[in-house]
Enzyme design. Structure first.
Site, PDB file in Angstrom:
ATOM      1  N   CYS A 113      -3.927   8.779  84.958  1.00 36.96           N
ATOM      2  CA  CYS A 113      -5.390   8.972  85.005  1.00 36.96           C
ATOM      3  C   CYS A 113      -5.983   8.613  86.363  1.00 36.96           C
ATOM      4  CB  CYS A 113      -6.051   8.129  83.924  1.00 36.96           C
ATOM      5  SG  CYS A 113      -5.254   8.359  82.352  1.00 36.96           S
ATOM      6  N   HIS A 254     -13.258   8.508  85.538  1.00 35.45           N
ATOM      7  CA  HIS A 254     -12.263   9.259  84.767  1.00 35.45           C
ATOM      8  C   HIS A 254     -12.822   9.443  83.358  1.00 35.45           C
ATOM      9  CE1 HIS A 254      -8.631  10.465  82.842  1.00 35.45           C
ATOM     10  NE2 HIS A 254      -8.488   9.347  82.176  1.00 35.45           N
ATOM     11  N   ASN A 284      -9.893  14.705  77.838  1.00 33.60           N
ATOM     12  CA  ASN A 284      -9.253  13.959  78.918  1.00 33.60           C
ATOM     13  C   ASN A 284      -8.189  14.845  79.567  1.00 33.60           C
ATOM     14  OD1 ASN A 284      -7.741  12.260  80.529  1.00 33.60           O
ATOM     15  ND2 ASN A 284      -7.527  10.636  79.001  1.00 33.60           N
TER      16      ASN A 284
HETATM   17  O1  UT7 Z   1      -6.799   8.464  80.108  1.00 30.44           O
HETATM   18  C1  UT7 Z   1      -5.749   7.698  79.661  1.00 30.44           C
HETATM   19  C2  UT7 Z   1      -6.207   6.412  79.196  1.00 30.44           C
HETATM   20  N1  UT7 Z   1      -6.516   6.490  77.804  1.00 30.44           N
HETATM   21  C3  UT7 Z   1      -7.609   5.963  77.368  1.00 30.44           C
HETATM   22  O2  UT7 Z   1      -8.399   5.465  78.122  1.00 30.44           O
HETATM   23  C4  UT7 Z   1      -7.801   5.984  75.873  1.00 30.44           C
HETATM   24  C5  UT7 Z   1      -8.310   4.666  75.424  1.00 30.44           C
HETATM   25  N2  UT7 Z   1      -8.473   4.590  74.008  1.00 30.44           N
HETATM   26  C6  UT7 Z   1      -9.392   5.290  73.287  1.00 30.44           C
HETATM   27  O3  UT7 Z   1     -10.111   6.117  73.807  1.00 30.44           O
HETATM   28  C7  UT7 Z   1      -9.552   4.941  71.837  1.00 30.44           C
HETATM   29  O4  UT7 Z   1      -8.822   3.777  71.562  1.00 30.44           O
HETATM   30  C8  UT7 Z   1      -9.102   6.070  70.870  1.00 30.44           C
HETATM   31  C9  UT7 Z   1     -10.067   7.246  70.956  1.00 30.44           C
HETATM   32  C10 UT7 Z   1      -7.697   6.528  71.200  1.00 30.44           C
HETATM   33  C11 UT7 Z   1      -9.118   5.563  69.425  1.00 30.44           C
HETATM   34  O5  UT7 Z   1     -10.392   5.074  69.114  1.00 30.44           O
HETATM   35  P1  UT7 Z   1     -10.573   3.646  68.465  1.00 30.44           P
HETATM   36  O6  UT7 Z   1     -12.007   3.486  68.238  1.00 30.44           O
HETATM   37  O7  UT7 Z   1      -9.897   2.642  69.366  1.00 30.44           O
HETATM   38  O8  UT7 Z   1      -9.823   3.805  67.098  1.00 30.44           O
HETATM   39  P2  UT7 Z   1      -8.588   2.984  66.536  1.00 30.44           P
HETATM   40  O9  UT7 Z   1      -7.342   3.410  67.220  1.00 30.44           O
HETATM   41  O10 UT7 Z   1      -8.923   1.538  66.478  1.00 30.44           O
HETATM   42  O11 UT7 Z   1      -8.560   3.530  65.080  1.00 30.44           O
HETATM   43  C12 UT7 Z   1      -9.624   3.310  64.147  1.00 30.44           C
HETATM   44  C13 UT7 Z   1      -9.331   4.100  62.890  1.00 30.44           C
HETATM   45  C14 UT7 Z   1      -7.912   3.925  62.384  1.00 30.44           C
HETATM   46  O12 UT7 Z   1      -7.933   3.942  60.974  1.00 30.44           O
HETATM   47  P3  UT7 Z   1      -7.864   2.593  60.134  1.00 30.44           P
HETATM   48  O13 UT7 Z   1      -6.572   1.948  60.517  1.00 30.44           O
HETATM   49  O14 UT7 Z   1      -9.065   1.794  60.554  1.00 30.44           O
HETATM   50  O15 UT7 Z   1      -7.896   3.073  58.732  1.00 30.44           O
HETATM   51  C15 UT7 Z   1      -7.211   5.160  62.865  1.00 30.44           C
HETATM   52  O16 UT7 Z   1      -6.108   5.512  62.076  1.00 30.44           O
HETATM   53  O17 UT7 Z   1      -9.500   5.497  63.170  1.00 30.44           O
HETATM   54  C16 UT7 Z   1      -8.315   6.192  62.748  1.00 30.44           C
HETATM   55  N3  UT7 Z   1      -8.130   7.346  63.618  1.00 30.44           N
HETATM   56  C17 UT7 Z   1      -8.680   8.538  63.347  1.00 30.44           C
HETATM   57  N4  UT7 Z   1      -9.442   8.958  62.337  1.00 30.44           N
HETATM   58  C18 UT7 Z   1      -9.828  10.239  62.361  1.00 30.44           C
HETATM   59  C19 UT7 Z   1      -7.441   7.405  64.781  1.00 30.44           C
HETATM   60  N5  UT7 Z   1      -7.528   8.661  65.264  1.00 30.44           N
HETATM   61  C20 UT7 Z   1      -8.278   9.367  64.396  1.00 30.44           C
HETATM   62  C21 UT7 Z   1      -8.727  10.700  64.362  1.00 30.44           C
HETATM   63  N6  UT7 Z   1      -9.495  11.092  63.340  1.00 30.44           N
HETATM   64  N7  UT7 Z   1      -8.420  11.589  65.328  1.00 30.44           N
END
Ligand code: UT7
Length: 329
Positions: A113, A254, A284
């Site tokens: 990134c 980014h 992204n």
């Molecule tokens: O450019 C490279 C660098 N990358 C980044 O900067 C990415 C950084 N991370 C993020 O942007 C976020 O962490 C994500 C978008 C990847 C995930 O968002 P989050 O708010 O951190 O969600 P989480 O991983 O804590 O997940 C929360 C819940 C989980 O369910 P439970 O365990 O609470 O039941 C996930 O399973 O959301 C669920 N979940 C989804 N639900 C619906 C994860 N992905 C999805 C999805 N649709 N696509």
């Protein structure tokens, strides 16, 4: 030391669009979740057979046209990417041949990134030293080639795209790239990686079966790191240039997640009007996000000659990058 400035910018995204509604049919997700948690509405995805150099080529053609340059005028090509056409030859070589940039040299740069900013730093130092009169800096990725479209935690985030800029010597001390601050921290490597396909774990039937040639991410770890390190690095680079956020005309980060950008901007005390966000339309695109966002800023009239811009990025590696520049065209 001569200062380098950006003298042209070109971007390209493939025409095919993957919407949140399309993803709802592929994995257990929803448009609401994706928009609320990431800010993404749609992303561009290549058709089968299209590679990173193809996107980069289209972006570079625009740069050359803008500057009225012939491909043989190009001295150096740096391609920042984590999705090279092949391990080798380098995508820079493939691109050089496509462009017909006879006599140029170049290489690929892997910083995920932060790749575009690291390539900008490298290219601007080649200009500053007087070694080169121009450097084509490209950020391009076909993320769809390394995404598991059965993994909802990653497949909703990424898109494909390319952006390129031309670096040339600045005419005055006031314009161009003023400073950079980059940092890597390999202890965070485990949180965002493509585990197989390299010398550690060469491709086998087993690695393919286990889907180890795709992006694996611990999203919340990367999320927290990106906010903290981008805001810290931005503060430091501003302070050491005796500048405050109110001096900035634009903050271009980014585009990994709308919430990361807003949280980092908030920590810096930035006016939301000075923060460029276009993740809704592209997702992204890894090395391409910053040039794509810059092109949008120009198109929206938010970036004009003389504007003070702070670029920031953080991601896999971990890598962090910031660049302070005065826009020069
Ligand atoms: O450019 C490279 C660098 N990358 C980044 O900067 C990415 C950084 N991370 C993020 O942007 C976020 O962490 C994500 C978008 C990847 C995930 O968002 P989050 O708010 O951190 O969600 P989480 O991983 O804590 O997940 C929360 C819940 C989980 O369910 P439970 O365990 O609470 O039941 C996930 O399973 O959301 C669920 N979940 C989804 N639900 C619906 C994860 N992905 C999805 C999805 N649709 N696509």
């Amino acid at each position: 030391m001569k200062r380098a400035k950006i003298t042209a910018l070109g971007c390209y995204t493939p025409p095919k669009i993957l919407t949140n509604a399309d993803l709802e049919k592929m994995v257990n997700t929803s448009d609401t979740w994706i928009q609320e948690r990431t800010g993404i509405r749609e992303r561009h995805i290549v058709d089968k057979g299209i590679a990173t150099s193809d996107l980069a080529f289209e972006a570079c053609k625009k740069v050359l046209a803008q500057r009225g340059m012939s491909p043989t005028d190009i001295e150096t090509i740096i391609v920042a990417t984590v999705t090279p056409d092949t391990f080798f030859p380098a995508t820079a070589c493939i691109l050089q041949d496509k462009l017909g940039a006879r006599g140029a040299w170049g290489f690929d740069l892997s910083a995920a990134c932060s790749g575009f900013l690291y390539a900008l730093t490298t290219g601007s130092q080649l200009i500053a030293s007087g070694a080169q009169k121009n450097v084509l800096v490209v950020g391009a990725d076909v993320m769809s080639s390394i995404i598991n479209y059965e993994d909802r935690a990653t497949c909703v985030i990424f898109g494909d795209g390319a952006g390129a800029v031309l670096l040339e010597p600045a005419e005055s001390e006031e314009e161009g790239i003023l400073d950079y601050l980059n940092e890597i921290d390999g202890s965070g490597g485990q949180y965002l990686q493509m585990p197989a396909g390299g010398s550690r774990m060469p491709s086998t039937e087993e690695t393919v079966k286990k889907k180890l040639h795709y992006v694996h991410q611990d999203g919340s770890q990367v999320f927290k790191y990106a906010i903290r390190k981008m805001s810290e690095a931005c503060k430091t680079i501003l302070e050491r240039n005796s500048l405050s956020v109110s001096d900035l005309d634009l903050f271009i980060s980014h585009q990994a997640n709308r919430r990361i950008i807003e949280a980092a901007a908030n920590r810096l005390g930035l006016d939301p009007d000075k923060v460029l966000i276009n993740i809704d339309r592209y997702g992204n695109t890894t090395a391409a996000t910053i040039p794509l966002a810059t092109a949008d800023a120009i198109q929206q009239g938010k970036l004009k000659k003389g504007g003070l811009v702070l670029y920031a990025a953080a991601g896999a590696g971990y890598t962090v990058g910031t660049t302070l520049l005065r826009w020069a065209f």
